[in-house]
Design a protein around this motif. Structure first.
Motif, PDB file in Angstrom:
ATOM      1  N   ASN A   1      49.053 126.894 -13.087  1.00 14.11           N
ATOM      2  CA  ASN A   1      47.730 126.391 -12.726  1.00 14.11           C
ATOM      3  C   ASN A   1      47.405 126.736 -11.280  1.00 14.11           C
ATOM      4  OD1 ASN A   1      46.233 123.917 -11.321  1.00 14.11           O
ATOM      5  ND2 ASN A   1      45.401 124.211 -13.378  1.00 14.11           N
ATOM      6  N   THR A   2      48.349 126.504 -10.391  1.00 13.68           N
ATOM      7  CA  THR A   2      48.148 126.792  -8.975  1.00 13.68           C
ATOM      8  C   THR A   2      47.967 128.291  -8.744  1.00 13.68           C
ATOM      9  OG1 THR A   2      49.454 124.854  -8.383  1.00 13.68           O
ATOM     10  CG2 THR A   2      49.156 126.500  -6.681  1.00 13.68           C
ATOM     11  N   GLN A   3      48.783 129.108  -9.391  1.00  6.77           N
ATOM     12  CA  GLN A   3      48.668 130.556  -9.230  1.00  6.77           C
ATOM     13  C   GLN A   3      47.341 131.080  -9.774  1.00  6.77           C
ATOM     14  OE1 GLN A   3      52.239 132.141 -11.056  1.00  6.77           O
ATOM     15  NE2 GLN A   3      53.220 132.326  -9.061  1.00  6.77           N
ATOM     16  N   ASN A   4      46.897 130.559 -10.900  1.00 11.52           N
ATOM     17  CA  ASN A   4      45.612 130.990 -11.460  1.00 11.52           C
ATOM     18  C   ASN A   4      44.480 130.683 -10.494  1.00 11.52           C
ATOM     19  OD1 ASN A   4      46.871 131.841 -13.779  1.00 11.52           O
ATOM     20  ND2 ASN A   4      46.235 130.096 -15.009  1.00 11.52           N
ATOM     21  N   ARG A   5      44.487 129.480  -9.940  1.00 12.06           N
ATOM     22  CA  ARG A   5      43.433 129.080  -9.012  1.00 12.06           C
ATOM     23  C   ARG A   5      43.474 129.941  -7.745  1.00 12.06           C
ATOM     24  NH1 ARG A   5      44.532 124.403  -9.449  1.00 12.06           N
ATOM     25  NH2 ARG A   5      45.897 124.164  -7.665  1.00 12.06           N
ATOM     26  N   ASP A   6      44.674 130.161  -7.208  1.00 13.50           N
ATOM     27  CA  ASP A   6      44.815 131.002  -6.019  1.00 13.50           C
ATOM     28  C   ASP A   6      44.345 132.429  -6.292  1.00 13.50           C
ATOM     29  OD1 ASP A   6      45.820 128.845  -4.654  1.00 13.50           O
ATOM     30  OD2 ASP A   6      47.901 129.540  -4.683  1.00 13.50           O
ATOM     31  N   SER A   7      44.720 132.959  -7.435  1.00 15.72           N
ATOM     32  CA  SER A   7      44.338 134.318  -7.798  1.00 15.72           C
ATOM     33  C   SER A   7      42.815 134.439  -7.919  1.00 15.72           C
ATOM     34  CB  SER A   7      45.013 134.701  -9.109  1.00 15.72           C
ATOM     35  OG  SER A   7      44.743 136.020  -9.445  1.00 15.72           O
TER      36      SER A   7
ATOM     37  N   VAL B   1      37.544 136.263  -5.608  1.00 18.24           N
ATOM     38  CA  VAL B   1      36.206 135.979  -5.092  1.00 18.24           C
ATOM     39  C   VAL B   1      36.090 136.454  -3.642  1.00 18.24           C
ATOM     40  CG1 VAL B   1      34.607 134.124  -4.467  1.00 18.24           C
ATOM     41  CG2 VAL B   1      35.763 134.079  -6.677  1.00 18.24           C
ATOM     42  N   LYS B   2      37.114 136.218  -2.849  1.00 22.45           N
ATOM     43  CA  LYS B   2      37.099 136.659  -1.451  1.00 22.45           C
ATOM     44  C   LYS B   2      37.033 138.182  -1.364  1.00 22.45           C
ATOM     45  CE  LYS B   2      39.620 132.636   0.203  1.00 22.45           C
ATOM     46  NZ  LYS B   2      40.865 132.120   0.772  1.00 22.45           N
TER      47      LYS B   2
ATOM     48  N   GLU C   1      38.843 142.705 -12.382  1.00 16.55           N
ATOM     49  CA  GLU C   1      39.843 141.993 -13.181  1.00 16.55           C
ATOM     50  C   GLU C   1      39.351 141.701 -14.602  1.00 16.55           C
ATOM     51  OE1 GLU C   1      37.504 138.958 -10.848  1.00 16.55           O
ATOM     52  OE2 GLU C   1      38.404 140.894 -10.436  1.00 16.55           O
ATOM     53  N   GLU C   2      38.057 141.895 -14.839  1.00 16.25           N
ATOM     54  CA  GLU C   2      37.508 141.656 -16.170  1.00 16.25           C
ATOM     55  C   GLU C   2      37.539 142.901 -17.065  1.00 16.25           C
ATOM     56  OE1 GLU C   2      36.823 138.620 -17.100  1.00 16.25           O
ATOM     57  OE2 GLU C   2      37.228 137.890 -15.076  1.00 16.25           O
ATOM     58  N   LEU C   3      37.907 144.051 -16.501  1.00 16.05           N
ATOM     59  CA  LEU C   3      37.920 145.292 -17.281  1.00 16.05           C
ATOM     60  C   LEU C   3      39.153 145.380 -18.175  1.00 16.05           C
ATOM     61  CD1 LEU C   3      36.841 147.905 -14.588  1.00 16.05           C
ATOM     62  CD2 LEU C   3      35.415 146.793 -16.314  1.00 16.05           C
ATOM     63  N   GLU C   4      39.042 146.231 -19.170  1.00 13.92           N
ATOM     64  CA  GLU C   4      40.188 146.510 -20.036  1.00 13.92           C
ATOM     65  C   GLU C   4      41.205 147.341 -19.268  1.00 13.92           C
ATOM     66  OE1 GLU C   4      40.746 145.443 -23.131  1.00 13.92           O
ATOM     67  OE2 GLU C   4      38.863 144.330 -23.133  1.00 13.92           O
ATOM     68  N   GLU C   5      42.441 147.292 -19.675  1.00 14.78           N
ATOM     69  CA  GLU C   5      43.531 147.995 -18.987  1.00 14.78           C
ATOM     70  C   GLU C   5      43.246 149.495 -18.882  1.00 14.78           C
ATOM     71  OE1 GLU C   5      46.947 147.868 -16.807  1.00 14.78           O
ATOM     72  OE2 GLU C   5      46.011 146.156 -17.764  1.00 14.78           O
ATOM     73  N   ARG C   6      42.715 150.088 -19.928  1.00 13.29           N
ATOM     74  CA  ARG C   6      42.424 151.524 -19.948  1.00 13.29           C
ATOM     75  C   ARG C   6      41.395 151.883 -18.873  1.00 13.29           C
ATOM     76  NH1 ARG C   6      41.305 151.581 -24.941  1.00 13.29           N
ATOM     77  NH2 ARG C   6      39.085 151.315 -24.706  1.00 13.29           N
ATOM     78  N   GLU C   7      40.351 151.048 -18.735  1.00 12.13           N
ATOM     79  CA  GLU C   7      39.322 151.306 -17.722  1.00 12.13           C
ATOM     80  C   GLU C   7      39.894 151.141 -16.314  1.00 12.13           C
ATOM     81  OE1 GLU C   7      36.809 148.307 -19.333  1.00 12.13           O
ATOM     82  OE2 GLU C   7      35.409 149.755 -20.162  1.00 12.13           O
ATOM     83  N   LEU C   8      40.736 150.135 -16.130  1.00 11.22           N
ATOM     84  CA  LEU C   8      41.388 149.927 -14.833  1.00 11.22           C
ATOM     85  C   LEU C   8      42.275 151.116 -14.480  1.00 11.22           C
ATOM     86  CD1 LEU C   8      42.515 146.185 -14.742  1.00 11.22           C
ATOM     87  CD2 LEU C   8      41.001 147.339 -13.153  1.00 11.22           C
ATOM     88  N   ASP C   9      42.991 151.628 -15.459  1.00 15.45           N
ATOM     89  CA  ASP C   9      43.866 152.778 -15.221  1.00 15.45           C
ATOM     90  C   ASP C   9      43.062 153.994 -14.741  1.00 15.45           C
ATOM     91  OD1 ASP C   9      46.138 151.370 -15.883  1.00 15.45           O
ATOM     92  OD2 ASP C   9      46.222 152.128 -17.948  1.00 15.45           O
ATOM     93  N   LYS C  10      41.883 154.227 -15.332  1.00 15.47           N
ATOM     94  CA  LYS C  10      41.044 155.348 -14.914  1.00 15.47           C
ATOM     95  C   LYS C  10      40.633 155.200 -13.448  1.00 15.47           C
ATOM     96  CE  LYS C  10      38.358 155.630 -18.879  1.00 15.47           C
ATOM     97  NZ  LYS C  10      37.084 155.922 -19.529  1.00 15.47           N
TER      98      LYS C  10
END
Length: 145
Positions: free
Chosen positions: A71-77, A82-83, A102-111
């Motif tokens: 929970n703490t890590q999710n909130r920090d992340s 946002v920052k 962070e909302e993109l699919e893994e394939r799009e992030l890889d590109k």
């Protein structure tokens, strides 16, 4: 934008627990518990109940801590994202297409990552060329992904 701190009891408890669990005193408490448990082994004849006490205790603590720390890590992340998004938005010349990656699919992030790896490689070649006196490629004019 009005921002208020969380008043959720769980959020406050999770933050407090995560902070407290990371302190040297918490580690020393855990070590002390193990030492006391080990010292009581001869008293209880190292029987199954004696072993079950430590096994059950550590399992319960571990199980609960996983959720609190996650929970703490999710909130920090999320706060870090946002920052970073705000920095990208505020810096002139930054590519706003990088917001919310962070909302993109893994394939799009890889590109996108591959494009930036190419830019970084060209920039490193530019550093190497400057050291040797060769002409450095201009990566500042490269098209952003």
């Amino acid at each position: 934008m009005t921002v208020t701190k969380s008043t959720s009891w769980f959020t406050r408890f999770a933050k407090w627990t995560a902070r407290a669990a990371g302190q040297p005193a918490a580690f020393m408490l855990a070590v002390s518990i193990i030492i006391v448990w080990a010292m009581t082994g001869p008293i209880f004849g190292f029987n199954d109940t004696w072993q079950l006490v430590i096994n059950t205790g550590t399992t319960i603590v571990t199980f609960l801590m996983v959720f609190l720390i996650q929970n703490t890590q999710n909130r920090d992340s999320e706060a870090i994202q946002v920052k970073l998004d705000e920095l990208i938005r505020a810096v002139e010349g930054a590519d706003n297409a990088l917001l919310d990656l962070e909302e993109l699919e893994e394939r799009e992030l890889d590109k996108i990552r591959n494009e930036y790896e190419k830019i970084a490689e060209q920039a490193r070649k530019g550093l190497d060329n400057r050291k040797t006196g060769a002409e450095a490629p201009d990566v500042s004019k490269k098209k952003k992904p």
